[in-house]
Design a protein around this motif. Structure first.
Motif, PDB file in Angstrom:
ATOM      1  N   GLU A  44      32.553  45.728  47.925  1.00  0.00           N
ATOM      2  CA  GLU A  44      32.726  46.951  48.721  1.00  0.00           C
ATOM      3  C   GLU A  44      34.198  47.367  48.813  1.00  0.00           C
ATOM      4  OE1 GLU A  44      30.969  46.641  52.602  1.00  0.00           O
ATOM      5  OE2 GLU A  44      29.014  46.051  51.817  1.00  0.00           O
ATOM      6  N   GLY A  45      35.092  46.496  48.358  1.00  0.00           N
ATOM      7  CA  GLY A  45      36.519  46.805  48.426  1.00  0.00           C
ATOM      8  C   GLY A  45      37.159  46.478  49.762  1.00  0.00           C
ATOM      9  N   LEU A  46      36.434  45.742  50.626  1.00  0.00           N
ATOM     10  CA  LEU A  46      36.979  45.395  51.947  1.00  0.00           C
ATOM     11  C   LEU A  46      37.763  44.088  51.917  1.00  0.00           C
ATOM     12  CD1 LEU A  46      33.895  46.384  54.141  1.00  0.00           C
ATOM     13  CD2 LEU A  46      35.996  47.693  53.736  1.00  0.00           C
ATOM     14  N   LEU A  47      37.444  43.224  50.965  1.00  0.00           N
ATOM     15  CA  LEU A  47      38.184  41.971  50.780  1.00  0.00           C
ATOM     16  C   LEU A  47      38.656  41.904  49.338  1.00  0.00           C
ATOM     17  CD1 LEU A  47      35.803  39.368  52.538  1.00  0.00           C
ATOM     18  CD2 LEU A  47      37.697  40.647  53.562  1.00  0.00           C
ATOM     19  N   ARG A  48      39.629  41.021  49.079  1.00  0.00           N
ATOM     20  CA  ARG A  48      40.040  40.784  47.688  1.00  0.00           C
ATOM     21  C   ARG A  48      40.211  39.282  47.496  1.00  0.00           C
ATOM     22  NH1 ARG A  48      45.139  41.896  50.001  1.00  0.00           N
ATOM     23  NH2 ARG A  48      46.695  40.357  49.359  1.00  0.00           N
ATOM     24  N   HIS A  49      39.841  38.814  46.311  1.00  0.00           N
ATOM     25  CA  HIS A  49      39.966  37.387  45.987  1.00  0.00           C
ATOM     26  C   HIS A  49      41.150  37.187  45.061  1.00  0.00           C
ATOM     27  CE1 HIS A  49      39.112  33.750  43.544  1.00  0.00           C
ATOM     28  NE2 HIS A  49      38.829  33.266  44.742  1.00  0.00           N
ATOM     29  N   GLU A  50      42.010  36.255  45.428  1.00  0.00           N
ATOM     30  CA  GLU A  50      43.155  35.921  44.577  1.00  0.00           C
ATOM     31  C   GLU A  50      42.984  34.488  44.086  1.00  0.00           C
ATOM     32  OE1 GLU A  50      46.972  36.668  46.256  1.00  0.00           O
ATOM     33  OE2 GLU A  50      46.449  38.693  46.944  1.00  0.00           O
ATOM     34  N   PRO A  51      42.882  34.266  42.763  1.00  0.00           N
ATOM     35  CA  PRO A  51      42.694  32.920  42.220  1.00  0.00           C
ATOM     36  C   PRO A  51      43.751  31.940  42.732  1.00  0.00           C
ATOM     37  CG  PRO A  51      42.475  34.567  40.494  1.00  0.00           C
ATOM     38  CD  PRO A  51      42.946  35.285  41.716  1.00  0.00           C
ATOM     39  N   ASN A  52      43.288  30.785  43.157  1.00  0.00           N
ATOM     40  CA  ASN A  52      44.143  29.694  43.664  1.00  0.00           C
ATOM     41  C   ASN A  52      44.836  30.014  44.997  1.00  0.00           C
ATOM     42  OD1 ASN A  52      43.589  28.230  41.248  1.00  0.00           O
ATOM     43  ND2 ASN A  52      45.189  29.411  40.220  1.00  0.00           N
ATOM     44  N   ARG A  53      44.524  31.162  45.556  1.00  0.00           N
ATOM     45  CA  ARG A  53      45.144  31.513  46.849  1.00  0.00           C
ATOM     46  C   ARG A  53      44.114  31.733  47.944  1.00  0.00           C
ATOM     47  NH1 ARG A  53      48.966  35.951  47.637  1.00  0.00           N
ATOM     48  NH2 ARG A  53      49.522  34.677  49.428  1.00  0.00           N
ATOM     49  N   GLY A  54      42.946  32.273  47.587  1.00  0.00           N
ATOM     50  CA  GLY A  54      41.899  32.480  48.580  1.00  0.00           C
ATOM     51  C   GLY A  54      41.465  33.923  48.703  1.00  0.00           C
ATOM     52  N   VAL A  55      40.846  34.218  49.844  1.00  0.00           N
ATOM     53  CA  VAL A  55      40.295  35.552  50.103  1.00  0.00           C
ATOM     54  C   VAL A  55      41.136  36.240  51.172  1.00  0.00           C
ATOM     55  CG1 VAL A  55      38.279  36.826  50.950  1.00  0.00           C
ATOM     56  CG2 VAL A  55      37.971  34.849  49.441  1.00  0.00           C
ATOM     57  N   PHE A  56      41.461  37.512  50.927  1.00  0.00           N
ATOM     58  CA  PHE A  56      42.313  38.278  51.831  1.00  0.00           C
ATOM     59  C   PHE A  56      41.632  39.586  52.210  1.00  0.00           C
ATOM     60  CE2 PHE A  56      44.969  35.481  49.429  1.00  0.00           C
ATOM     61  CZ  PHE A  56      46.012  35.111  50.263  1.00  0.00           C
ATOM     62  N   VAL A  57      41.969  40.093  53.390  1.00  0.00           N
ATOM     63  CA  VAL A  57      41.515  41.421  53.789  1.00  0.00           C
ATOM     64  C   VAL A  57      42.247  42.442  52.919  1.00  0.00           C
ATOM     65  CG1 VAL A  57      41.405  43.087  55.686  1.00  0.00           C
ATOM     66  CG2 VAL A  57      41.109  40.640  56.157  1.00  0.00           C
ATOM     67  N   ALA A  58      41.501  43.410  52.392  1.00  0.00           N
ATOM     68  CA  ALA A  58      42.090  44.404  51.488  1.00  0.00           C
ATOM     69  C   ALA A  58      43.073  45.315  52.216  1.00  0.00           C
ATOM     70  CB  ALA A  58      40.983  45.242  50.857  1.00  0.00           C
ATOM     71  N   THR A  59      44.019  45.854  51.461  1.00  0.00           N
ATOM     72  CA  THR A  59      44.970  46.835  51.974  1.00  0.00           C
ATOM     73  C   THR A  59      44.654  48.179  51.327  1.00  0.00           C
ATOM     74  OG1 THR A  59      46.681  45.140  52.219  1.00  0.00           O
ATOM     75  CG2 THR A  59      47.417  47.432  52.164  1.00  0.00           C
ATOM     76  N   PRO A  60      44.271  49.190  52.118  1.00  0.00           N
ATOM     77  CA  PRO A  60      43.893  50.480  51.526  1.00  0.00           C
ATOM     78  C   PRO A  60      45.070  51.153  50.818  1.00  0.00           C
ATOM     79  CG  PRO A  60      43.241  50.336  53.846  1.00  0.00           C
ATOM     80  CD  PRO A  60      44.167  49.196  53.583  1.00  0.00           C
ATOM     81  N   SER A  61      44.761  51.961  49.828  1.00  0.00           N
ATOM     82  CA  SER A  61      45.776  52.763  49.143  1.00  0.00           C
ATOM     83  C   SER A  61      45.764  54.173  49.715  1.00  0.00           C
ATOM     84  CB  SER A  61      45.465  52.837  47.649  1.00  0.00           C
ATOM     85  OG  SER A  61      44.243  53.546  47.461  1.00  0.00           O
ATOM     86  N   MET A  62      46.792  54.951  49.408  1.00  0.00           N
ATOM     87  CA  MET A  62      46.835  56.339  49.860  1.00  0.00           C
ATOM     88  C   MET A  62      45.653  57.124  49.286  1.00  0.00           C
ATOM     89  SD  MET A  62      50.031  59.018  49.859  1.00  0.00           S
ATOM     90  CE  MET A  62      50.978  58.143  51.090  1.00  0.00           C
ATOM     91  N   ALA A  63      45.322  56.863  48.022  1.00  0.00           N
ATOM     92  CA  ALA A  63      44.192  57.565  47.387  1.00  0.00           C
ATOM     93  C   ALA A  63      42.880  57.259  48.107  1.00  0.00           C
ATOM     94  CB  ALA A  63      44.087  57.157  45.921  1.00  0.00           C
TER      95      ALA A  63
END
Length: 220
Positions: free
Chosen positions: A59-78
């Protein structure tokens, strides 16, 4: 705004709970989510939680970073521009066609009362949450479970965009009285006027958020 459907899987229900926390402003853009802490807090297995994370990442609300974990997404201006475009299409239309005696009008009234109390206490995060409840109730006027579910995702993204800004009073204070005015217009059967007022309000809100977002970029 969270409607519990017994047909949902455990992962979908968990995703719903996490989404509700995003909408409430409890989780901030860029925040790392601890699997261990959340699985304990929600009393579920890590496997179920990972599946919920996957759903929210889609849904674009979270993002997964390999070897770092799961983070809350940061919205873009678009994405902020797109969110407001959708809000104008959905909310203004729902309000324009609304019946003044619809049950959701009571929820709009309760949200306005909650915002007034929070404003008096200078609880600006609380004002923001009451504002989110007011707009969710506007969408409820359309009597569409699909639209409500779709708007839940939009609302979570919207609250994340608010979370980027450092001044919640500046962001939320002007809209307490505007919400009250829109509610009174609707109750008086002036739904077209209420929809026009909401459209102008959303354009103003979008300008405020985008200007603050741009300033954030300049400071970065």
């Amino acid at each position: 705004m969270t409607h519990h459907d017994p047909a949902l899987t455990l992962a979908q229900r968990l995703a719903e709970q996490i989404r509700a926390r995003l909408i409430a402003g409890e989780l901030k853009p860029g925040q790392r989510l601890s699997e261990a802490a959340l699985s304990d807090n929600l009393d579920v297995s890590r496997n179920s939680l990972r599946e919920a994370f996957r759903l929210l990442t889609k849904e674009g609300l979270l993002r997964h970073e390999p070897n770092r974990g799961v983070f809350v997404a940061t919205p873009s201006m678009a994405s902020i521009i797109d969110i407001y475009r959708v809000r104008r299409l959905v909310e203004c239309r729902a309000l324009e066609q609304a019946y003044p005696e619809h049950p959701a009008v009571q929820r709009m009234h309760a949200a306005v009362e909650a915002a007034l109390k929070c404003r008096e206490a200078k609880d600006w995060v609380g004002v923001g949450s009451a504002n989110m409840a007011f707009h969710a109730a506007i969408v409820d006027l359309a009597d569409s479970t699909r639209l409500n579910a779709f708007y839940g995702q939009i609302a979570a993204e919207l609250r994340l965009s608010f979370g980027l800004l450092e001044d919640p009073e500046f962001l939320h204070a002007p809209y307490v009285d505007l919400n009250a005015t829109i509610l009174e217009q609707l109750k008086a059967g002036k739904s077209v006027e209420a929809a026009r007022a909401l459209e102008a309000y959303l354009e103003r809100s979008e300008r405020t958020v985008l200007a603050a977002f741009a300033r954030l970029g300049e400071m970065g």
